[in-house]
Structures are given as structure tokens and as C-alpha cells.
Design a protein around this motif. Structure first.
Motif, PDB file in Angstrom:
ATOM      1  N   ASP A  17       0.826  -1.206   0.000  1.00 31.32           N
ATOM      2  CA  ASP A  17       0.000   0.000   0.000  1.00 31.32           C
ATOM      3  C   ASP A  17       0.861   1.257   0.000  1.00 31.32           C
ATOM      4  O   ASP A  17       0.547   2.238  -0.676  1.00 31.32           O
ATOM      5  CB  ASP A  17      -0.949   0.012   1.198  1.00 31.32           C
ATOM      6  N   GLN A  18       1.952   1.250   0.749  1.00 36.55           N
ATOM      7  CA  GLN A  18       2.859   2.406   0.797  1.00 36.55           C
ATOM      8  C   GLN A  18       3.526   2.633  -0.560  1.00 36.55           C
ATOM      9  O   GLN A  18       3.636   3.774  -1.020  1.00 36.55           O
ATOM     10  CB  GLN A  18       3.923   2.209   1.876  1.00 36.55           C
ATOM     11  N   ILE A  19       3.957   1.569  -1.204  1.00 37.63           N
ATOM     12  CA  ILE A  19       4.584   1.685  -2.522  1.00 37.63           C
ATOM     13  C   ILE A  19       3.579   2.230  -3.523  1.00 37.63           C
ATOM     14  O   ILE A  19       3.883   3.144  -4.294  1.00 37.63           O
ATOM     15  CB  ILE A  19       5.145   0.319  -2.996  1.00 37.63           C
ATOM     16  N   PHE A  20       2.376   1.696  -3.503  1.00 35.47           N
ATOM     17  CA  PHE A  20       1.355   2.151  -4.448  1.00 35.47           C
ATOM     18  C   PHE A  20       0.987   3.607  -4.178  1.00 35.47           C
ATOM     19  O   PHE A  20       0.789   4.390  -5.116  1.00 35.47           O
ATOM     20  CB  PHE A  20       0.130   1.247  -4.378  1.00 35.47           C
ATOM     21  N   SER A  21       0.914   4.007  -2.928  1.00 33.53           N
ATOM     22  CA  SER A  21       0.629   5.396  -2.577  1.00 33.53           C
ATOM     23  C   SER A  21       1.733   6.316  -3.091  1.00 33.53           C
ATOM     24  O   SER A  21       1.463   7.400  -3.624  1.00 33.53           O
ATOM     25  CB  SER A  21       0.493   5.523  -1.055  1.00 33.53           C
ATOM     26  N   ARG A  22       2.988   5.857  -2.967  1.00 28.13           N
ATOM     27  CA  ARG A  22       4.112   6.639  -3.481  1.00 28.13           C
ATOM     28  C   ARG A  22       4.017   6.797  -4.991  1.00 28.13           C
ATOM     29  O   ARG A  22       4.239   7.878  -5.542  1.00 28.13           O
ATOM     30  CB  ARG A  22       5.441   5.979  -3.102  1.00 28.13           C
ATOM     31  N   LEU A  23       3.655   5.716  -5.692  1.00 29.46           N
ATOM     32  CA  LEU A  23       3.500   5.780  -7.149  1.00 29.46           C
ATOM     33  C   LEU A  23       2.396   6.767  -7.537  1.00 29.46           C
ATOM     34  O   LEU A  23       2.560   7.564  -8.469  1.00 29.46           O
ATOM     35  CB  LEU A  23       3.180   4.398  -7.723  1.00 29.46           C
ATOM     36  N   ARG A  24       1.292   6.715  -6.827  1.00 32.64           N
ATOM     37  CA  ARG A  24       0.179   7.623  -7.122  1.00 32.64           C
ATOM     38  C   ARG A  24       0.607   9.076  -6.898  1.00 32.64           C
ATOM     39  O   ARG A  24       0.329   9.943  -7.717  1.00 32.64           O
ATOM     40  CB  ARG A  24      -1.036   7.268  -6.279  1.00 32.64           C
ATOM     41  N   ASN A  25       1.325   9.321  -5.797  1.00 32.12           N
ATOM     42  CA  ASN A  25       1.813  10.676  -5.527  1.00 32.12           C
ATOM     43  C   ASN A  25       2.792  11.137  -6.599  1.00 32.12           C
ATOM     44  O   ASN A  25       2.744  12.281  -7.051  1.00 32.12           O
ATOM     45  CB  ASN A  25       2.474  10.751  -4.151  1.00 32.12           C
ATOM     46  N   GLU A  26       3.679  10.240  -7.001  1.00 28.78           N
ATOM     47  CA  GLU A  26       4.657  10.569  -8.041  1.00 28.78           C
ATOM     48  C   GLU A  26       3.957  10.862  -9.364  1.00 28.78           C
ATOM     49  O   GLU A  26       4.289  11.839 -10.051  1.00 28.78           O
ATOM     50  CB  GLU A  26       5.637   9.410  -8.220  1.00 28.78           C
ATOM     51  N   ALA A  27       2.975  10.054  -9.730  1.00 28.89           N
ATOM     52  CA  ALA A  27       2.264  10.236 -10.992  1.00 28.89           C
ATOM     53  C   ALA A  27       1.466  11.534 -11.005  1.00 28.89           C
ATOM     54  O   ALA A  27       1.283  12.144 -12.059  1.00 28.89           O
ATOM     55  CB  ALA A  27       1.335   9.051 -11.251  1.00 28.89           C
ATOM     56  N   ASN A  28       0.990  11.967  -9.847  1.00 30.99           N
ATOM     57  CA  ASN A  28       0.178  13.184  -9.754  1.00 30.99           C
ATOM     58  C   ASN A  28       0.985  14.446  -9.479  1.00 30.99           C
ATOM     59  O   ASN A  28       0.427  15.536  -9.497  1.00 30.99           O
ATOM     60  CB  ASN A  28      -0.907  13.014  -8.688  1.00 30.99           C
ATOM     61  N   SER A  29       2.281  14.298  -9.231  1.00 27.98           N
ATOM     62  CA  SER A  29       3.121  15.478  -8.999  1.00 27.98           C
ATOM     63  C   SER A  29       3.291  16.237 -10.316  1.00 27.98           C
ATOM     64  O   SER A  29       3.140  15.656 -11.402  1.00 27.98           O
ATOM     65  CB  SER A  29       4.485  15.058  -8.454  1.00 27.98           C
ATOM     66  N   PRO A  30       3.605  17.530 -10.251  1.00 26.10           N
ATOM     67  CA  PRO A  30       3.808  18.281 -11.499  1.00 26.10           C
ATOM     68  C   PRO A  30       4.867  17.652 -12.413  1.00 26.10           C
ATOM     69  O   PRO A  30       4.647  17.535 -13.620  1.00 26.10           O
ATOM     70  CB  PRO A  30       4.263  19.663 -11.007  1.00 26.10           C
ATOM     71  N   SER A  31       5.971  17.198 -11.841  1.00 22.80           N
ATOM     72  CA  SER A  31       7.011  16.580 -12.680  1.00 22.80           C
ATOM     73  C   SER A  31       6.544  15.221 -13.215  1.00 22.80           C
ATOM     74  O   SER A  31       6.836  14.862 -14.358  1.00 22.80           O
ATOM     75  CB  SER A  31       8.325  16.428 -11.916  1.00 22.80           C
ATOM     76  N   GLY A  32       5.803  14.469 -12.419  1.00 23.62           N
ATOM     77  CA  GLY A  32       5.268  13.182 -12.856  1.00 23.62           C
ATOM     78  C   GLY A  32       4.266  13.349 -13.989  1.00 23.62           C
ATOM     79  O   GLY A  32       4.275  12.589 -14.958  1.00 23.62           O
ATOM     80  N   ARG A  33       3.408  14.368 -13.877  1.00 30.63           N
ATOM     81  CA  ARG A  33       2.434  14.644 -14.940  1.00 30.63           C
ATOM     82  C   ARG A  33       3.155  15.056 -16.228  1.00 30.63           C
ATOM     83  O   ARG A  33       2.779  14.626 -17.313  1.00 30.63           O
ATOM     84  CB  ARG A  33       1.453  15.729 -14.498  1.00 30.63           C
ATOM     85  N   GLU A  34       4.192  15.874 -16.083  1.00 31.30           N
ATOM     86  CA  GLU A  34       4.972  16.308 -17.248  1.00 31.30           C
ATOM     87  C   GLU A  34       5.635  15.112 -17.927  1.00 31.30           C
ATOM     88  O   GLU A  34       5.636  15.004 -19.159  1.00 31.30           O
ATOM     89  CB  GLU A  34       6.024  17.332 -16.818  1.00 31.30           C
ATOM     90  N   GLU A  35       6.196  14.193 -17.141  1.00 31.49           N
ATOM     91  CA  GLU A  35       6.800  12.982 -17.709  1.00 31.49           C
ATOM     92  C   GLU A  35       5.758  12.121 -18.418  1.00 31.49           C
ATOM     93  O   GLU A  35       6.031  11.562 -19.484  1.00 31.49           O
ATOM     94  CB  GLU A  35       7.482  12.164 -16.609  1.00 31.49           C
TER      95      GLU A  35
END
Length: 187
Positions: A17-35
Motif C-alpha cells: 500500500d505504501q509503494i502504491f501510494s508513493r507511485l500515485r503521488n509521483e504520478a500526480n506530482s507536477p514533474s510526474g504529470r509532465e513525464e
């Protein structure tokens, strides 16, 4: 199951759950969205939002290619070990290595039924990919996806787990193939 086994299982579930939460946060971050915008080659912000909610980062995008196989694995009450092994075998053949983001996403989707939003994101992404492909390439990808889904369906059906495809699995395979063949306007 002993108390120790229950505690161990809970521990690993919490880590997942922690790993998946980190992935979701990364994907939704401005840099993650740009990537993700760069990786998908799209300007469709709704697709980027859907991918972010699913925890799909740019380096996990390849997992979306196998999403139809996950749907077939979940056609019955749960995704069993044989179906899981079949999906992960296809992941390995596609170049997805154990421990990568794409592998983690697939593992998560095979452990916990993915949300319905995953179907929408998969369809939107697939049809955007199709817009840049030749008709021959699209048909080859559709045929390959259908063949892979059939292999997952056969992984746990029939006598000694070989050969039989359930009506539910057949229905999902048909729906996925039809949705890939139908032109879709996502505006």
C-alpha cells in the motif's frame, strides 16, 4: 493460518500500500504529470488524470499494455495463481522486469481488482496510440492482445487447469477486442 502468518501478510500488505501510494503521488506530482505527457505524447489531461489516479507513472506505462490480460484474470471471482503466472509471463516477454514500476503495477492489479477507471484509461490510451499506427499495426496488436487474453483464460480452466474458457472470460475477451476495433472519440 497462524498469528505470525497473519502478521507477516499484514506487514507486506502495508508495504505494498505504501509503494502504491508513493507511485500515485509521483504520478500526480507536477514533474510526474509532465513525464506522463511526454511519455504518452498526448495533450489529453483527462487521460493524464486517470493514469495518475491509477498510480501509473511514465516508467509504469508499459503495464497498461497488459491491462486486458488482467481483466480476463479477474473475470471469475478472483485472479488465481495460474492466471497471474500467465500474465506475468507475458510481462516478462514484453521486457517488464521484476521490481520495475510496471511489474509492481501488474502485481497490484492481480492482487487487488483494479478500479473501473483502469478500463477507461486503457481504452483512451490505446485509441490514442492507434491514431499514430498503421491499420496493419493496429490489427496485429489487436490480434496479439486477443491471443494473450485467450492464453490467460486457458491458464486455469478445464481439466487440470488446461483448455477451457469460461463464458465470463469469453465475454471480456469479446468486449476488449470490440472496444479496440471501434473508433472512439474522446473529446
Amino acid at each position: 493460518m497462524s498469528d505470525r502468518d497473519v502478521q507477516t501478510e499484514a506487514f507486506f500488505h502495508d508495504i505494498e500500500d505504501q509503494i502504491f501510494s508513493r507511485l500515485r503521488n509521483e504520478a500526480n506530482s507536477p514533474s510526474g504529470r509532465e513525464e506522463l505527457l511526454r511519455a504518452t505524447g498526448t495533450h489529453d489531461t483527462l487521460l493524464i488524470d486517470e493514469l495518475g489516479k491509477l498510480g501509473i507513472t511514465a516508467d509504469g506505462l508499459l503495464a497498461l499494455r497488459l491491462f486486458p490480460l488482467v481483466l480476463v484474470a479477474w473475470a471469475e471471482a478472483d485472479a488465481d495463481a495460474n492466471e497471474r503466472e500467465s500474465v506475468m509471463s507475458h510481462a516478462t516477454a514484453l521486457g517488464i522486469a521484476e521490481g520495475t514500476t510496471a511489474w509492481i503495477l501488474l502485481d497490484r492489479w492481480l492482487t487487488k481488482r483494479p478500479p473501473g477507471l483502469g478500463v477507461d484509461a486503457w481504452r483512451r490510451y490505446t485509441h490514442q496510440m492507434f491514431s499514430t499506427m498503421s491499420e496493419v499495426a493496429r490489427e496485429r496488436l489487436i490480434d496479439l492482445t486477443q491471443k494473450q487474453m485467450l492464453e490467460v483464460a486457458k491458464a486455469s480452466g478445464g481439466y487440470l487447469g488446461l483448455g477451457k474458457i469460461s463464458a465470463k472470460e469469453n465475454a471480456i475477451i469479446h468486449q476488449v477486442v470490440e472496444s479496440m476495433r471501434l473508433p472512439t472519440d474522446f473529446r
